[in-house]
Design an enzyme around this catalytic site. Structure first.
Site, PDB file in Angstrom:
ATOM      1  N   TRP A 105       0.821  -1.212   0.000  1.00  0.00           N
ATOM      2  CA  TRP A 105       0.000   0.000   0.000  1.00  0.00           C
ATOM      3  C   TRP A 105       0.845   1.248   0.000  1.00  0.00           C
ATOM      4  CZ3 TRP A 105      -4.339  -0.707  -2.093  1.00  0.00           C
ATOM      5  CH2 TRP A 105      -4.976  -1.951  -1.984  1.00  0.00           C
ATOM      6  N   ASP A 174      -1.638   6.704   6.044  1.00  0.00           N
ATOM      7  CA  ASP A 174      -2.720   5.843   5.570  1.00  0.00           C
ATOM      8  C   ASP A 174      -2.993   4.841   6.696  1.00  0.00           C
ATOM      9  OD1 ASP A 174      -4.337   3.926   4.441  1.00  0.00           O
ATOM     10  OD2 ASP A 174      -2.963   3.433   2.790  1.00  0.00           O
ATOM     11  N   LYS A 198     -12.796  -1.503   6.594  1.00  0.00           N
ATOM     12  CA  LYS A 198     -12.183  -2.491   7.479  1.00  0.00           C
ATOM     13  C   LYS A 198     -12.689  -2.325   8.914  1.00  0.00           C
ATOM     14  CE  LYS A 198      -8.608  -1.972   4.172  1.00  0.00           C
ATOM     15  NZ  LYS A 198      -8.610  -3.231   3.461  1.00  0.00           N
TER      16      LYS A 198
HETATM   17  N1  PMP Z   1      -4.467   1.493   1.964  1.00  0.00           N
HETATM   18  C1  PMP Z   1      -4.518   0.341   2.643  1.00  0.00           C
HETATM   19  C2  PMP Z   1      -3.601   0.152   3.808  1.00  0.00           C
HETATM   20  C3  PMP Z   1      -5.425  -0.648   2.264  1.00  0.00           C
HETATM   21  O1  PMP Z   1      -5.476  -1.811   2.937  1.00  0.00           O
HETATM   22  C4  PMP Z   1      -6.291  -0.425   1.174  1.00  0.00           C
HETATM   23  C5  PMP Z   1      -7.329  -1.425   0.729  1.00  0.00           C
HETATM   24  N2  PMP Z   1      -7.138  -2.706   1.077  1.00  0.00           N
HETATM   25  C6  PMP Z   1      -6.184   0.781   0.485  1.00  0.00           C
HETATM   26  C7  PMP Z   1      -5.277   1.720   0.915  1.00  0.00           C
HETATM   27  C8  PMP Z   1      -7.052   1.089  -0.701  1.00  0.00           C
HETATM   28  O2  PMP Z   1      -8.321   1.347  -0.260  1.00  0.00           O
HETATM   29  P1  PMP Z   1      -9.564   1.495  -1.267  1.00  0.00           P
HETATM   30  O3  PMP Z   1      -9.786   0.144  -1.849  1.00  0.00           O
HETATM   31  O4  PMP Z   1     -10.641   1.970  -0.360  1.00  0.00           O
HETATM   32  O5  PMP Z   1      -9.180   2.475  -2.291  1.00  0.00           O
END
Ligand code: PMP
Length: 362
Positions: A105, A174, A198
């Protein structure tokens, strides 16, 4: 009448929601609060929905101890759109932004940063297969950087920052996969953001907590919809928001407050994680991925002696009512996501299954 069977849900996101919250949503589905309609059917500009947004924001402020120096926003495009809008809004032309690469991520955020301007990756855990967060002494920040970006908990790798770095530049985190799972000092951050799916609600919604002075930084060239000031000035109602998602965040945060707030969930989460790591540390059959000091209490990741056993584990677990244990497709292995709504009973069912699996296959 069919009987209801709810599985032990270890999905990484969308993920388990608290049962009392789902039941309340069910009870309020046809008519919300004497409005003669459901939340999904009401105007986002009406008083009833405005109260929902404001209650959700007040709950989040109370749960996380957020001062008036920060705005709380609900945005669309998930956490992924934040990867793009952060550099657009917060790094002015000619400025550099620092990023720390702790896994999948963080890397996605870095990719977006690089498209738009000078992006300094000041530390990467890639050569160590993303098994840990950096130690404070390993970080050399760029003087005058616009901001420092981290992913506080890597959902795929199952690692987290045990302590957050002290930075001159605004720290941006994030926190998608750990928001409200442990007590943090918001004042240490310039901005915190999280996809809701989550710990705090359904997908399709990002929570943004942003210091108000940073909102004013956006260059004039940034499109209206992609600017934080647009949404801050309109209390997240510039356009039609994800009304159902915001309503759910209100329900989840109501429930969290009733249950004792973030300290209570942190206590539960630490106990759940400890129960799983105890099994993973109990014999050489289990191969936990994360270094001990960086272990996530939300996403617990491990390998088994071979991939066949891993597939067998996930398959047999599913048959036993334990869902979502296959690791992310990009890294393989196994992963249990144990977000706030996953109970100790769920984890104990997994622990029992793991012990039995080792007895038969170890
Ligand atoms: N950052 C993290 C740490 C994630 O786990 C995720 C999704 N699993 C995201 C960003 C992306 O999120 P989204 O699918 O809501 O765009």
């Amino acid at each position: 009448m069919t009987t209801m069977t709810r599985i032990h849900n270890f999905n990484a996101g969308p993920a388990a929601l608290p049962l009392p919250v789902l039941q309340r949503a069910q009870a309020e589905l046809l008519e919300y609060n004497a409005q003669g309609m459901s939340v999904m059917e009401m105007s986002h500009r009406g008083k009833a929905f405005e109260a929902i947004v404001n209650d959700a924001i007040a709950n989040i402020r109370a749960l996380m101890g957020i001062s008036d120096d920060y705005a709380v926003l609900f945005l669309q495009g998930g956490a992924s759109l934040q990867f793009a809008t952060i550099p657009m809004n917060l790094r002015r032309p000619g400025e550099v932004a620092d990023y720390v690469d702790t896994g999948s991520w963080a890397s996605k955020a870095i990719k977006e940063g690089k498209i738009q301007g000078e992006t300094n990756v000041i530390w990467s855990g890639k050569a160590e297969n993303y098994t840990r967060a950096p130690r404070p002494e390993e970080l050399a920040f760029t003087p005058g950087a616009a901001y420092v970006h981290i992913c506080s908990n890597e959902t795929i790798g199952g690692i987290r920052w045990p302590v957050f770095p002290k930075t001159e530049a605004p720290l941006i985190a994030d926190m998608s996969s750990e928001i409200m799972s442990r007590v943090i000092d918001v004042n240490r951050f310039g901005m915190i953001y999280a996809g809701a799916q989550k710990n705090i609600g359904p997908s399709g919604l990002a929570l943004v907590i942003m210091r108000k002075d940073l909102i004013a930084r956006t260059p004039d060239t940034v499109p209206i919809f992609l600017r934080y000031d647009t949404h801050a000035e309109e209390n997240s109602l510039y356009n039609t928001p994800n009304t159902w998602g915001i309503y759910f965040v209100k329900l989840v945060t109501d429930y969290m407050l009733e249950q004792g707030g973030v300290p209570e969930f942190q206590k539960r989460n630490e106990a759940k994680a400890a129960a799983l790591y105890d099994v993973l540390d109990s014999s050489a059959f289990w191969k936990p991925h994360a270094a001990k000091d960086s272990r996530s209490i939300m996403n617990v990741t491990w390998r088994l002696p071979n991939e066949e056993l891993e597939a067998q584990f996930a398959g047999e677990a599913k048959k036993a009512g334990l869902e979502g244990l296959k690791g992310h497709r990009s890294v393989g292995g196994l992963r249990a996501s144990i977000y706030n709504a996953v109970s100790m009973e769920d984890v104990q069912a997994l622990v029992a299954f793991m012990k039995e699996f080792e007895r038969k296959n170890g």
